[in-house]
Design a protein around this motif. Structure first.
Motif, short mmCIF file in Angstrom:
data_model
loop_
_atom_site.label_atom_id
_atom_site.label_comp_id
_atom_site.label_asym_id
_atom_site.label_seq_id
_atom_site.Cartn_x
_atom_site.Cartn_y
_atom_site.Cartn_z
N ALA A 1 79.69 90.53 -49.86
CA ALA A 1 80.53 91.71 -49.86
C ALA A 1 82.06 90.90 -49.76
CB ALA A 1 80.51 92.66 -48.61
N ALA A 2 82.22 90.16 -48.82
CA ALA A 2 83.69 89.27 -48.73
C ALA A 2 84.02 88.59 -49.78
CB ALA A 2 83.59 88.69 -47.26
N GLN A 3 82.85 88.04 -50.18
CA GLN A 3 83.20 87.23 -51.54
C GLN A 3 83.78 88.12 -52.65
OE1 GLN A 3 79.44 84.97 -52.75
NE2 GLN A 3 79.35 84.11 -50.71
N TYR A 4 83.09 89.19 -52.84
CA TYR A 4 83.79 89.99 -54.18
C TYR A 4 85.19 90.50 -53.47
CZ TYR A 4 79.52 89.83 -56.77
OH TYR A 4 78.73 89.67 -57.66
N ALA A 5 85.00 90.83 -52.48
CA ALA A 5 86.54 91.34 -51.87
C ALA A 5 87.62 90.33 -52.07
CB ALA A 5 86.72 91.71 -50.40
N ARG A 6 87.39 89.12 -51.93
CA ARG A 6 88.24 87.90 -51.99
C ARG A 6 88.66 88.03 -53.49
NH1 ARG A 6 85.55 85.53 -47.68
NH2 ARG A 6 84.00 84.65 -48.93
N ARG A 7 87.88 88.31 -54.51
CA ARG A 7 88.27 88.23 -55.95
C ARG A 7 88.99 89.54 -56.25
NH1 ARG A 7 81.95 87.21 -57.38
NH2 ARG A 7 81.67 85.24 -56.36
N GLY A 8 89.05 90.48 -55.66
CA GLY A 8 89.43 91.75 -56.03
C GLY A 8 88.73 92.75 -56.27
N ASP A 9 87.37 92.26 -56.61
CA ASP A 9 86.39 93.58 -56.93
C ASP A 9 86.01 94.37 -56.00
OD1 ASP A 9 84.19 94.76 -58.04
OD2 ASP A 9 83.33 92.75 -59.00
N TYR A 10 86.86 95.12 -55.53
CA TYR A 10 86.39 95.82 -54.43
C TYR A 10 85.24 97.02 -54.36
CZ TYR A 10 90.92 93.96 -53.00
OH TYR A 10 91.87 93.15 -52.64
N GLU A 11 84.89 97.43 -55.68
CA GLU A 11 83.84 98.45 -55.85
C GLU A 11 82.56 97.57 -55.57
OE1 GLU A 11 82.23 101.70 -59.09
OE2 GLU A 11 83.98 100.61 -59.32
N THR A 12 82.41 96.49 -56.22
CA THR A 12 81.18 95.55 -55.91
C THR A 12 81.06 95.07 -54.33
OG1 THR A 12 81.51 94.95 -58.34
CG2 THR A 12 79.91 93.40 -56.80
N ALA A 13 82.22 94.96 -53.98
CA ALA A 13 82.16 94.42 -52.53
C ALA A 13 81.73 95.67 -51.62
CB ALA A 13 83.65 94.17 -52.01
N CYS A 14 82.16 96.96 -51.97
CA CYS A 14 81.56 98.04 -51.07
C CYS A 14 80.03 98.24 -51.35
CB CYS A 14 82.26 99.16 -51.78
SG CYS A 14 84.03 99.24 -51.11
N GLU A 15 79.69 97.88 -52.66
CA GLU A 15 78.21 98.11 -53.22
C GLU A 15 77.24 97.04 -52.39
OE1 GLU A 15 77.13 100.67 -54.45
OE2 GLU A 15 78.82 101.64 -55.31
N ARG A 16 77.97 95.80 -52.23
CA ARG A 16 77.36 94.74 -51.42
C ARG A 16 77.00 94.76 -50.00
NH1 ARG A 16 75.42 95.43 -55.31
NH2 ARG A 16 75.54 94.10 -57.03
N ILE A 17 77.73 95.79 -49.36
CA ILE A 17 77.65 96.00 -47.84
C ILE A 17 76.02 96.38 -47.39
CG2 ILE A 17 78.23 97.30 -45.91
CD1 ILE A 17 81.22 97.02 -46.95
N PRO A 18 75.50 97.44 -48.01
CA PRO A 18 74.19 97.88 -47.63
C PRO A 18 73.09 97.05 -48.61
CG PRO A 18 75.22 99.54 -49.25
CD PRO A 18 76.11 98.40 -48.90
N ARG A 19 73.43 96.65 -49.66
CA ARG A 19 72.34 96.17 -50.74
C ARG A 19 72.92 94.85 -51.52
NH1 ARG A 19 72.01 101.83 -52.01
NH2 ARG A 19 69.99 102.72 -51.18
N ASN A 20 71.81 94.30 -51.64
CA ASN A 20 71.98 92.81 -52.43
C ASN A 20 71.84 93.40 -53.81
OD1 ASN A 20 69.34 93.03 -53.27
ND2 ASN A 20 68.72 91.38 -51.81
N ALA A 21 72.30 92.37 -55.02
CA ALA A 21 72.07 92.65 -56.32
C ALA A 21 71.12 93.27 -56.99
CB ALA A 21 72.71 91.28 -57.19
N ALA A 22 69.84 92.96 -56.19
CA ALA A 22 68.56 93.47 -56.73
C ALA A 22 68.44 94.94 -56.21
CB ALA A 22 67.54 92.41 -56.25
N GLY A 23 69.22 95.54 -55.05
CA GLY A 23 69.01 96.73 -54.63
C GLY A 23 68.30 96.92 -53.18
N LYS A 24 67.96 95.66 -52.66
CA LYS A 24 67.45 95.38 -51.48
C LYS A 24 68.11 95.70 -50.31
CE LYS A 24 63.17 93.43 -53.09
NZ LYS A 24 62.27 94.47 -53.20
N PRO A 25 67.79 96.27 -49.26
CA PRO A 25 68.70 96.58 -48.13
C PRO A 25 69.16 95.01 -47.50
CG PRO A 25 66.66 97.98 -47.66
CD PRO A 25 66.73 97.04 -49.08
N VAL A 26 70.47 95.05 -47.01
CA VAL A 26 71.01 93.80 -46.43
C VAL A 26 71.64 94.25 -44.99
CG1 VAL A 26 71.11 92.39 -48.31
CG2 VAL A 26 73.00 93.66 -47.85
N TRP A 27 71.72 93.27 -44.19
CA TRP A 27 72.33 93.60 -42.84
C TRP A 27 71.67 94.61 -42.01
CZ3 TRP A 27 75.36 89.39 -42.02
CH2 TRP A 27 75.90 88.75 -42.67
N SER A 28 70.45 94.88 -42.15
CA SER A 28 69.60 95.99 -41.74
C SER A 28 68.69 95.89 -41.10
CB SER A 28 69.32 97.17 -42.76
OG SER A 28 70.49 97.35 -43.47
#
Length: 181
Positions: free
Chosen positions: A128-155
């Protein structure tokens, strides 16, 4: 008022790099998820954190220099002052430095909540922070609860999925997207 350091510049409450530090939205969000709106004034050993002494709305030795000893009793005033100071000094100032750019307030608040829960180093190292550093905030937000494959992370805690942690990640995503979409 909260105090912190950015480089050699002292910050007392207010804003830095265009974002509000310890915003009312953020502090209310953290209180909701850490204590359900009712602060814990007696220091306890948090079982989800492996017995880590915790008080107020998630204060631990990782976000404050104040000793936190199981059984001690704090006041509401102590909690509020220490939480704001800890949020600014130990979470938000290091977080804004690691992001390297000013994100929308909602992204900053969501990542600050994440860092309060997991530590700023883990949040700064997250996808999520990697995407935020790039300015891709929508993807950053999407990566807080799930990885790119849609699996829960940080949970997870102790290697096991915890529905409450996933619910918090989903709520952080919702908060994050507020100023993005």
């Amino acid at each position: 008022m909260s105090r912190g350091q950015v480089g050699t510049k002292t910050v007392v409450g207010g804003t830095v790099a265009g974002v509000v530090l310890a915003s009312a939205v953020l502090m209310g969000f953290v209180q909701k998820w850490e204590s359900g709106g009712t602060r814990g004034l007696t220091v306890y050993a948090d079982r989800l954190a492996g017995g880590l002494p915790t008080v107020c709305d998630g204060l631990t030795k990782h976000v404050t220099d104040t000793p936190i000893i199981v059984g001690d009793v704090w006041t509401d005033e102590q909690c509020e002052a220490e939480e704001r100071a800890a949020m600014v000094k130990h979470v938000q100032l290091p977080l804004i430095n690691c992001l390297g750019r000013t994100p929308p307030q909602s992204v900053f608040d969501a990542l600050s909540s994440h860092a309060w829960n997991f530590g700023v180093n883990k949040t700064c190292g997250s996808v999520a922070a990697q995407y935020a550093r790039r300015g891709d905030y929508e993807t950053a937000c999407e990566r807080i609860p799930r990885n790119a494959a849609g699996k829960p992370v940080w949970s997870s805690a102790g290697g096991k999925f915890v529905r409450g942690l996933f619910n918090r990640r989903l709520d952080e995503r919702k908060l994050c997207l507020r100023d993005v979409q």
